[in-house]
Write a protein that holds these residues in place. Structure first.
Motif, PDB file in Angstrom:
ATOM      1  N   ILE A 189       1.791  20.297 -17.262  1.00  0.00           N
ATOM      2  CA  ILE A 189       0.590  21.123 -17.352  1.00  0.00           C
ATOM      3  C   ILE A 189      -0.118  20.856 -18.678  1.00  0.00           C
ATOM      4  CG2 ILE A 189      -0.294  23.486 -17.421  1.00  0.00           C
ATOM      5  CD1 ILE A 189       2.143  24.304 -15.727  1.00  0.00           C
ATOM      6  N   ALA A 190       0.649  20.859 -19.761  1.00  0.00           N
ATOM      7  CA  ALA A 190       0.062  20.633 -21.078  1.00  0.00           C
ATOM      8  C   ALA A 190      -0.566  19.249 -21.184  1.00  0.00           C
ATOM      9  CB  ALA A 190       1.139  20.812 -22.159  1.00  0.00           C
ATOM     10  N   PHE A 191       0.131  18.233 -20.649  1.00  0.00           N
ATOM     11  CA  PHE A 191      -0.395  16.868 -20.721  1.00  0.00           C
ATOM     12  C   PHE A 191      -1.677  16.726 -19.916  1.00  0.00           C
ATOM     13  CE2 PHE A 191       3.897  15.040 -22.000  1.00  0.00           C
ATOM     14  CZ  PHE A 191       3.438  14.633 -23.243  1.00  0.00           C
ATOM     15  N   LEU A 192      -1.744  17.366 -18.760  1.00  0.00           N
ATOM     16  CA  LEU A 192      -2.962  17.286 -17.964  1.00  0.00           C
ATOM     17  C   LEU A 192      -4.135  17.911 -18.711  1.00  0.00           C
ATOM     18  CD1 LEU A 192      -4.339  16.514 -15.328  1.00  0.00           C
ATOM     19  CD2 LEU A 192      -3.631  18.705 -14.370  1.00  0.00           C
ATOM     20  N   THR A 214       1.823  24.160  -6.133  1.00  0.00           N
ATOM     21  CA  THR A 214       1.331  25.523  -5.940  1.00  0.00           C
ATOM     22  C   THR A 214       1.939  26.470  -6.972  1.00  0.00           C
ATOM     23  OG1 THR A 214       1.202  25.045  -3.571  1.00  0.00           O
ATOM     24  CG2 THR A 214       1.023  27.350  -4.240  1.00  0.00           C
ATOM     25  N   LYS A 215       3.244  26.342  -7.185  1.00  0.00           N
ATOM     26  CA  LYS A 215       3.940  27.193  -8.153  1.00  0.00           C
ATOM     27  C   LYS A 215       3.402  26.974  -9.566  1.00  0.00           C
ATOM     28  CE  LYS A 215       8.406  27.543 -10.498  1.00  0.00           C
ATOM     29  NZ  LYS A 215       9.772  26.976 -10.599  1.00  0.00           N
ATOM     30  N   LEU A 216       3.344  25.707  -9.992  1.00  0.00           N
ATOM     31  CA  LEU A 216       2.915  25.416 -11.358  1.00  0.00           C
ATOM     32  C   LEU A 216       1.461  25.806 -11.575  1.00  0.00           C
ATOM     33  CD1 LEU A 216       4.609  21.947 -11.986  1.00  0.00           C
ATOM     34  CD2 LEU A 216       5.409  24.217 -12.656  1.00  0.00           C
ATOM     35  N   ARG A 217       0.613  25.511 -10.584  1.00  0.00           N
ATOM     36  CA  ARG A 217      -0.812  25.800 -10.733  1.00  0.00           C
ATOM     37  C   ARG A 217      -1.046  27.312 -10.814  1.00  0.00           C
ATOM     38  NH1 ARG A 217      -5.535  22.938 -10.025  1.00  0.00           N
ATOM     39  NH2 ARG A 217      -7.339  24.282  -9.706  1.00  0.00           N
ATOM     40  N   LYS A 218      -0.320  28.071  -9.999  1.00  0.00           N
ATOM     41  CA  LYS A 218      -0.481  29.525  -9.999  1.00  0.00           C
ATOM     42  C   LYS A 218      -0.164  30.101 -11.373  1.00  0.00           C
ATOM     43  CE  LYS A 218       1.362  33.685  -7.727  1.00  0.00           C
ATOM     44  NZ  LYS A 218       2.344  34.179  -6.722  1.00  0.00           N
ATOM     45  N   LEU A 219       0.930  29.634 -11.964  1.00  0.00           N
ATOM     46  CA  LEU A 219       1.323  30.136 -13.274  1.00  0.00           C
ATOM     47  C   LEU A 219       0.360  29.653 -14.364  1.00  0.00           C
ATOM     48  CD1 LEU A 219       5.165  29.673 -12.920  1.00  0.00           C
ATOM     49  CD2 LEU A 219       3.932  31.844 -13.044  1.00  0.00           C
ATOM     50  N   ARG A 222       1.023   9.795 -14.198  1.00  0.00           N
ATOM     51  CA  ARG A 222       1.697  10.111 -12.936  1.00  0.00           C
ATOM     52  C   ARG A 222       2.696  11.254 -13.090  1.00  0.00           C
ATOM     53  NH1 ARG A 222       4.950   6.750 -11.167  1.00  0.00           N
ATOM     54  NH2 ARG A 222       5.061   5.142 -12.770  1.00  0.00           N
ATOM     55  N   SER A 223       2.986  11.632 -14.332  1.00  0.00           N
ATOM     56  CA  SER A 223       3.913  12.741 -14.564  1.00  0.00           C
ATOM     57  C   SER A 223       3.188  14.071 -14.767  1.00  0.00           C
ATOM     58  CB  SER A 223       4.783  12.449 -15.793  1.00  0.00           C
ATOM     59  OG  SER A 223       4.004  12.467 -16.979  1.00  0.00           O
ATOM     60  N   THR A 224       1.846  14.055 -14.669  1.00  0.00           N
ATOM     61  CA  THR A 224       1.098  15.292 -14.891  1.00  0.00           C
ATOM     62  C   THR A 224       1.001  16.104 -13.604  1.00  0.00           C
ATOM     63  OG1 THR A 224      -1.041  14.238 -14.443  1.00  0.00           O
ATOM     64  CG2 THR A 224      -0.266  14.222 -16.733  1.00  0.00           C
ATOM     65  N   LEU A 225       0.504  17.316 -13.740  1.00  0.00           N
ATOM     66  CA  LEU A 225       0.432  18.247 -12.615  1.00  0.00           C
ATOM     67  C   LEU A 225      -0.401  17.707 -11.460  1.00  0.00           C
ATOM     68  CD1 LEU A 225       0.932  21.075 -11.416  1.00  0.00           C
ATOM     69  CD2 LEU A 225      -1.052  21.886 -12.719  1.00  0.00           C
ATOM     70  N   GLN A 226      -1.418  16.887 -11.749  1.00  0.00           N
ATOM     71  CA  GLN A 226      -2.308  16.431 -10.678  1.00  0.00           C
ATOM     72  C   GLN A 226      -1.595  15.536  -9.660  1.00  0.00           C
ATOM     73  OE1 GLN A 226      -5.538  13.861 -11.989  1.00  0.00           O
ATOM     74  NE2 GLN A 226      -4.317  13.107 -13.702  1.00  0.00           N
ATOM     75  N   PHE A 227      -0.404  15.016  -9.995  1.00  0.00           N
ATOM     76  CA  PHE A 227       0.333  14.185  -9.039  1.00  0.00           C
ATOM     77  C   PHE A 227       1.409  14.968  -8.276  1.00  0.00           C
ATOM     78  CE2 PHE A 227      -1.761  10.735 -11.159  1.00  0.00           C
ATOM     79  CZ  PHE A 227      -1.852   9.760 -10.186  1.00  0.00           C
TER      80      PHE A 227
END
Length: 408
Positions: free
Chosen positions: A233-236, A98-103, A86-91
């Motif tokens: 991001i890394a964990f995902l 949007t910000k994290l995914r773009k980078l 639940r702490s990964t980017l997909q949640f």
């Protein structure tokens, strides 16, 4: 897991032979776009069956995951959903998502994946050389299907070779749902988090040509990412980057070993057919490995922020919704002859890697590894065949294959 049933369109259902399961889905999809199901954990959830309906849902910003991320809601699922996920980017939801995914997408660029392909081919060759040298009956999972993606993921993140054994052990623990105590899992996750945090700090000081360096120095409106933003991001990528890819590769090989015509096709042109073979493995290989199919389940769910009508069905504000990849990937409206395992299939709108905003961040890497892994194996060992029955681990969230005896 329970749901309302109608004769011939029950959901969940199973186990059924794969061809019968596809026919059952045909009736189900004609009857309704989704079913309300009571999960063993987290209560009721709408499970979407139709491919186009799932795409509509995945592109609608009125469905969010924040209540699951904050712990306000229990994730409706078959097993207790690991808190760590639940702490990964997909949640995350927009705008943070949007910000994290773009980078992250800048860091996992097509150029980076292309550059990694040559090293993937070389490492696959080394693994195959080792199996050929040892001879006899080999176990394809630890000797190939798992080793290839963990090497690629470690290389992508910048994990030194000397640390890869403990990195794999920590990473494997992220998906455990049984067989290990909560204390053991928490300890592994704590060590992994501390290790990754230390590695990020090193890459801030001395950048290298790896993903963590790229993320540590990524900028969005002159703001660099914090450790707390890089870690999800890394964990995902850790979760999807080796365990899921290894499972796809192992089941892909097994499905080909049990499909003489498709294996012969692949052997005739491994490099040419690898791209379409990889997509068909993602769509159908779990259904082509020769075991009964259960109908039921979904991927990570969403919560409706308001009343939303999707494909004629009202999903009320606060209700959870997900989609069943088995159903949407066998929807005859968008997949011709969905029961057939066909590695030459060019029109293949499967959703195994999701779609839209939450399309799998590591999809280009996973596709590359799957293409390379399948092509190199059957190029080098065209006479590969089974030497026993595969073994699956039912105590892990993804229920991966852990052993696949082969010879040649």
């Amino acid at each position: 897991m329970t749901a309302s049933t109608d004769a011939g369109t029950e959901y969940p259902f199973g186990p059924l032979p794969a061809t019968e399961a596809v026919e059952h889905l045909r009736r189900l999809l004609a009857d309704r776009p989704m079913s309300k199901v009571t999960m063993p954990y987290g209560g009721d959830i709408w499970i979407v069956h139709r491919n186009r309906t799932a795409r509509q849902l995945l592109g609608d910003p009125r469905f969010v995951r924040e209540p699951f991320r904050t712990g306000e809601r229990v994730v409706p699922f078959f097993v207790p959903f690991p808190d760590f996920l639940r702490s990964t980017l997909q949640f995350e939801d927009p705008p943070q998502h949007t910000k994290l995914r773009k980078l992250a997408q800048k860091a996992i660029s097509p150029r980076r994946v292309r550059d990694m392909r040559d090293s993937a081919v070389a490492f696959a060759g080394e693994l195959i050389d080792g199996m050929l040298a040892r001879g006899g009956v080999r176990d394809l999972v630890p000797e190939y299907a798992l080793s290839l993606p963990i090497e690629m993921l470690s290389s992508l993140l910048g994990v030194p070779s000397s640390d890869r054994e403990k990195f794999e052990r920590w990473s494997s623990s992220t998906l455990s749902v049984a067989g290990r105590s909560e204390e053991e899992i928490a300890a592994d996750l704590g060590e992994l988090s501390a290790y990754m945090t230390d590695l990020i700090a090193k890459r801030r000081e001395e950048p290298r040509d790896d993903l963590l360096s790229a993320l540590a120095h990524a900028r969005e409106r002159d703001e660099t990412l914090t450790d707390a933003e890089i870690l999800p991001i890394a964990f995902l990528l850790i979760v999807g980057g080796f365990d899921n890819t290894a499972t796809f590769l192992a089941t892909g090989v097994l499905s080909l070993l049990r499909s003489d015509d498709q294996r012969a096709l692949l052997v005739s042109d491994p490099d040419g057919l690898a791209p379409t073979a990889a997509e068909e493995i993602l769509r159908h290989s779990q259904w082509a490995i020769g075991y009964p199919v259960f109908g039921g389940g979904g991927l990570v769910p969403f919560v409706a922020t308001e009343d939303v009508e999707v494909d004629g069905q009202l999903i009320a504000a606060g209700e959870a919704v997900s989609f069943d990849p088995g159903a949407v990937n066998h929807d005859a409206e968008v997949v011709e002859n969905p029961a057939r395992f066909d590695i030459t299939r060019t029109d293949n709108p499967h959703l195994m890697l999701s779609h839209g905003l939450h399309h799998c961040l590591g999809a280009p890497l996973a596709r590359m590894e799957l293409q390379v892994g399948i092509a190199e194996l059957f190029k080098r060992i065209p006479g590969l065949h089974l030497a026993g029955e595969p073994v699956f681990n039912r105590d892990v969230l993804t229920q991966p294959m852990t052993s696949l005896p082969v010879t040649w």
